[in-house]
Design an enzyme around this catalytic site. Sequence first.
Site, PDB file in Angstrom:
ATOM      1  N   THR A  16       0.821  -1.216   0.000  1.00  0.00           N
ATOM      2  CA  THR A  16       0.000   0.000   0.000  1.00  0.00           C
ATOM      3  C   THR A  16       0.849   1.257   0.000  1.00  0.00           C
ATOM      4  O   THR A  16       0.450   2.296  -0.524  1.00  0.00           O
ATOM      5  CB  THR A  16      -0.932  -0.027   1.233  1.00  0.00           C
ATOM      6  OG1 THR A  16      -1.851  -1.103   1.055  1.00  0.00           O
ATOM      7  CG2 THR A  16      -1.699   1.256   1.395  1.00  0.00           C
ATOM      8  N   SER A  62       1.189  -7.447  -0.762  1.00  0.00           N
ATOM      9  CA  SER A  62       1.838  -8.487   0.056  1.00  0.00           C
ATOM     10  C   SER A  62       0.897  -9.607   0.463  1.00  0.00           C
ATOM     11  O   SER A  62       1.344 -10.626   0.982  1.00  0.00           O
ATOM     12  CB  SER A  62       2.544  -7.888   1.265  1.00  0.00           C
ATOM     13  OG  SER A  62       1.659  -7.664   2.328  1.00  0.00           O
ATOM     14  N   THR A  95       1.569  -4.265   4.321  1.00  0.00           N
ATOM     15  CA  THR A  95       1.408  -4.556   5.754  1.00  0.00           C
ATOM     16  C   THR A  95       0.880  -5.977   6.000  1.00  0.00           C
ATOM     17  O   THR A  95       1.101  -6.531   7.071  1.00  0.00           O
ATOM     18  CB  THR A  95       0.428  -3.574   6.426  1.00  0.00           C
ATOM     19  OG1 THR A  95      -0.858  -3.679   5.803  1.00  0.00           O
ATOM     20  CG2 THR A  95       0.932  -2.149   6.350  1.00  0.00           C
ATOM     21  N   ASP A  96       0.183  -6.552   5.007  1.00  0.00           N
ATOM     22  CA  ASP A  96      -0.550  -7.800   5.278  1.00  0.00           C
ATOM     23  C   ASP A  96       0.343  -8.956   5.725  1.00  0.00           C
ATOM     24  O   ASP A  96      -0.014  -9.699   6.632  1.00  0.00           O
ATOM     25  CB  ASP A  96      -1.359  -8.213   4.042  1.00  0.00           C
ATOM     26  CG  ASP A  96      -2.579  -7.323   3.830  1.00  0.00           C
ATOM     27  OD1 ASP A  96      -2.937  -6.570   4.766  1.00  0.00           O
ATOM     28  OD2 ASP A  96      -3.185  -7.380   2.746  1.00  0.00           O
TER      29      ASP A  96
END
Length: 311
Positions: A16, A62, A95-96
């Site tokens: 992101t 991710s 971030t995932d």
Amino acid sequence: MQTLEPLIVILGTGGTIAGTAQSAADGVGYTAAQLRVEDLLAAVPTLAGRRLEAHQVAQVDSKDMDIATWQALAAAVRAQLDRPEVGGVVVTHGTDTLEETAYLLHRVLAPAKPVVLTAAMRPATALVPDGPQNLVDAVQVAATPGASGVVVAFAGRVHDAVQVRKAHSYRVDAFESTDGALIARVEEGAVRLLGRWPAGEALGLARIAAPAADWPRVDIVLNHAGADGRIVQALLAAGVDGIVAAGTGNGTLARPLEAALREAQAAGVCVLRSTRCDAGPVMELPGLLPSAGALSPVKARIELMLALLAN
Ligand code: ASP
């Protein structure tokens, strides 16, 4: 003679932080992994004049992180750290699965120089994006004298790769060191050390060199009210090599699920018990399936894959 400040290398992988939306008001309807890492740097005036170098290693959301990208990233980080002029590496990431990549890099590289992962919850086009500040903080952490190991710099806090978890799906400060102290805070560009830089023994790149198709298959199974063993049986039929059971509480498992896991174990599948709780260890107790210690289920999965890769 004036000594040059150490070179910090930024490796881009997408996420992101490199995402764009049609409108600045759109914080969720965006496409991740659109901008190149050079563009991210160019958008941060406070980084102008710093001794930085940028390379794009991948361009993924991710949630789609995969073994081949992990291998390319680990090799790229190692190569940069091996350059004497490089003081540290920053990795921009989604971030995932950031905590998974951080853990993998920690176990494989355990670097003596800092490797700082960072990310953003809002796309680069947001009215108030969080990526630029996180990037500035990450560079600051990577340039901190004495810093070492794989850490995550996010929303003004510096987390250990072993502790860090994405704990919120939307909040801008989405990450927590859920079962341990923060390593540091970044305040107005100053890194205030609160704990210790991570240490460990590197398994080495050779451990993860096998082609993705040859990696062991390790899946995660969740305990919950009414859990039975059917998923485990399906995994056995699919040829699973390892199973992490994300148990309830202290790694407890519903009777039918435990029975199926024991059958899988008897059939040669490696089974580890973890917990679906946000923090805390699973105790090793005689007669119970082996514990994953204090690792979260996703990190226990990586640990089990790394162990199986050694065989
Ligand atoms: N899906 C995005 C990713 O992990 C989410 C983010 O970066 O915040 O790449």
